[in-house]
Write a protein that holds these residues in place. Structure first.
Motif, PDB file in Angstrom:
ATOM      1  N   GLY A 142       0.804  -1.220   0.000  1.00  0.00           N
ATOM      2  CA  GLY A 142       0.000   0.000   0.000  1.00  0.00           C
ATOM      3  C   GLY A 142       0.832   1.264   0.000  1.00  0.00           C
ATOM      4  O   GLY A 142       1.723   1.458  -0.837  1.00  0.00           O
ATOM      5  N   ILE A 143       0.567   2.132   0.959  1.00  0.00           N
ATOM      6  CA  ILE A 143       1.256   3.421   1.030  1.00  0.00           C
ATOM      7  C   ILE A 143       2.752   3.277   1.312  1.00  0.00           C
ATOM      8  O   ILE A 143       3.536   4.177   1.004  1.00  0.00           O
ATOM      9  N   TRP A 144       3.160   2.115   1.872  1.00  0.00           N
ATOM     10  CA  TRP A 144       4.572   1.909   2.202  1.00  0.00           C
ATOM     11  C   TRP A 144       5.422   1.610   0.965  1.00  0.00           C
ATOM     12  O   TRP A 144       6.649   1.550   1.050  1.00  0.00           O
ATOM     13  N   ALA A 145       4.791   1.457  -0.194  1.00  0.00           N
ATOM     14  CA  ALA A 145       5.546   1.189  -1.421  1.00  0.00           C
ATOM     15  C   ALA A 145       6.339   2.411  -1.869  1.00  0.00           C
ATOM     16  O   ALA A 145       7.310   2.299  -2.615  1.00  0.00           O
ATOM     17  N   GLY A 146       5.915   3.581  -1.427  1.00  0.00           N
ATOM     18  CA  GLY A 146       6.601   4.808  -1.808  1.00  0.00           C
ATOM     19  C   GLY A 146       6.767   5.725  -0.611  1.00  0.00           C
ATOM     20  O   GLY A 146       7.206   5.293   0.448  1.00  0.00           O
ATOM     21  N   THR A 147       6.414   6.982  -0.796  1.00  0.00           N
ATOM     22  CA  THR A 147       6.514   7.954   0.291  1.00  0.00           C
ATOM     23  C   THR A 147       5.161   8.615   0.514  1.00  0.00           C
ATOM     24  O   THR A 147       4.310   8.660  -0.379  1.00  0.00           O
ATOM     25  N   PHE A 148       4.969   9.125   1.726  1.00  0.00           N
ATOM     26  CA  PHE A 148       3.692   9.751   2.069  1.00  0.00           C
ATOM     27  C   PHE A 148       3.843  10.572   3.339  1.00  0.00           C
ATOM     28  O   PHE A 148       4.833  10.439   4.072  1.00  0.00           O
ATOM     29  N   GLN A 149       2.871  11.389   3.588  1.00  0.00           N
ATOM     30  CA  GLN A 149       2.797  12.168   4.817  1.00  0.00           C
ATOM     31  C   GLN A 149       1.801  11.476   5.739  1.00  0.00           C
ATOM     32  O   GLN A 149       0.683  11.163   5.324  1.00  0.00           O
ATOM     33  N   PRO A 150       2.174  11.185   6.981  1.00  0.00           N
ATOM     34  CA  PRO A 150       1.215  10.558   7.892  1.00  0.00           C
ATOM     35  C   PRO A 150      -0.088  11.350   7.923  1.00  0.00           C
ATOM     36  O   PRO A 150      -0.067  12.589   7.901  1.00  0.00           O
ATOM     37  N   PRO A 151      -1.223  10.666   7.934  1.00  0.00           N
ATOM     38  CA  PRO A 151      -2.519  11.353   7.857  1.00  0.00           C
ATOM     39  C   PRO A 151      -2.703  12.452   8.886  1.00  0.00           C
ATOM     40  O   PRO A 151      -3.277  13.503   8.576  1.00  0.00           O
ATOM     41  N   TRP A 152      -2.236  12.232  10.123  1.00  0.00           N
ATOM     42  CA  TRP A 152      -2.431  13.250  11.162  1.00  0.00           C
ATOM     43  C   TRP A 152      -1.635  14.516  10.852  1.00  0.00           C
ATOM     44  O   TRP A 152      -2.087  15.615  11.157  1.00  0.00           O
ATOM     45  N   GLU A 153      -0.467  14.372  10.214  1.00  0.00           N
ATOM     46  CA  GLU A 153       0.302  15.555   9.821  1.00  0.00           C
ATOM     47  C   GLU A 153      -0.382  16.272   8.664  1.00  0.00           C
ATOM     48  O   GLU A 153      -0.389  17.512   8.603  1.00  0.00           O
ATOM     49  N   TRP A 154      -0.941  15.499   7.735  1.00  0.00           N
ATOM     50  CA  TRP A 154      -1.652  16.084   6.594  1.00  0.00           C
ATOM     51  C   TRP A 154      -2.839  16.909   7.076  1.00  0.00           C
ATOM     52  O   TRP A 154      -3.073  18.024   6.602  1.00  0.00           O
ATOM     53  N   ARG A 155      -3.595  16.382   8.044  1.00  0.00           N
ATOM     54  CA  ARG A 155      -4.760  17.109   8.574  1.00  0.00           C
ATOM     55  C   ARG A 155      -4.343  18.371   9.311  1.00  0.00           C
ATOM     56  O   ARG A 155      -4.986  19.417   9.189  1.00  0.00           O
ATOM     57  N   THR A 156      -3.264  18.272  10.072  1.00  0.00           N
ATOM     58  CA  THR A 156      -2.787  19.443  10.813  1.00  0.00           C
ATOM     59  C   THR A 156      -2.393  20.567   9.863  1.00  0.00           C
ATOM     60  O   THR A 156      -2.734  21.736  10.084  1.00  0.00           O
ATOM     61  N   ALA A 157      -1.687  20.217   8.816  1.00  0.00           N
ATOM     62  CA  ALA A 157      -1.278  21.221   7.834  1.00  0.00           C
ATOM     63  C   ALA A 157      -2.496  21.885   7.195  1.00  0.00           C
ATOM     64  O   ALA A 157      -2.534  23.103   7.006  1.00  0.00           O
TER      65      ALA A 157
END
Length: 238
Positions: A142-157
């Motif tokens: 899934g998301i671990w195949a590449g890079t991503f921002q943890p959902p809680w950080e995305w919401r905070t931003a």
């Protein structure tokens, strides 16, 4: 009689003071996003996990942006299909949603979403799915195949009016460095394996020296075997 009346009054007061959680729910579910369902009109937040938001983008192994939030919701919907969902309610969040552990045909949806790389273990609220996350991360699922921002950080931003990090700038949080024993008298290692099992290792055990403790993942040190067993860990069989 007066004493009985006082006891009854105290009992009623205690009941009224106890937070009321919604009853457990079973029925056909509508998927709202990767960690939210609706059953009989009641919104349910899956306990202990956090999935990418619907509008969130991740980056795949080739460096291309993809709609990971949307795909997480679709994966959950496909897993449920038309089967009834059973949810054990554990709490109610600040938005009035039930927070629950949900399953289909005896399979935990919470654990499945994390183990397949469609959600992260939400350590702020639970360490139940840390092992499942380790499995997904090792498999680059899934998301671990590449890079991503943890959902809680995305919401905070987003709440702060900041532009969420571009996918090619985000990285999964690295594993914490192994933690040293807190004192010479606390040498027992409480480890969480890839299956989420809590196992403690004593000095001299076969796997003691190679076992590293990451306190950020819910692992810990113990000062005695009684302490470890009381906390829910079992002794390594080797």
């Amino acid at each position: 009689m007066r004493e009985i009346g006082l006891i009854a009054a105290a009992f009623c007061t205690a009941i009224l003071a106890t937070p009321a959680f919604a009853a457990d729910l079973t029925g056909t579910a509508t998927v709202i996003d990767g960690d939210t369902l609706e059953v009989h009109g009641q919104r349910i937040r899956l306990h202990g996990i956090d999935s990418p938001e619907s509008a969130q983008l991740c980056q795949d192994a080739a460096g291309k942006d993809w709609r990971c939030g949307q795909q997480a919701a679709l994966a959950l919907s496909d897993r449920i299909a038309r089967r009834p969902v059973s949810c054990e309610v554990k709490d109610t969040d600040r938005y009035g949603r039930s927070v629950a552990a949900c399953s289909v045909a005896g399979e935990s949806l919470n654990a499945w979403m994390v183990s397949q790389g469609w959600a992260m273990a939400y350590r702020q609220y639970s360490t139940d799915y840390v092992g499942a996350e380790a499995t997904a991360r090792a498999a680059r699922a899934g998301i671990w195949a590449g890079t991503f921002q943890p959902p809680w950080e995305w919401r905070t931003a987003k709440r702060n009016g900041d532009k969420p990090q571009a996918a090619n700038q985000s990285r999964p949080a690295p594993a914490a460095a192994p933690s040293a024993a807190p004192s010479s008298g606390c040498q027992i290692k409480g480890n969480i394996n890839s299956k989420g099992e809590r196992i403690y290792h004593v000095p001299g055990g076969r796997f003691y020296d190679q076992t590293q403790i990451d306190t950020g993942s819910g692992e810990r040190w113990f000062c005695s075997e009684d302490e470890a067993r009381s906390a829910g860990w079992r002794r390594s069989e080797r």
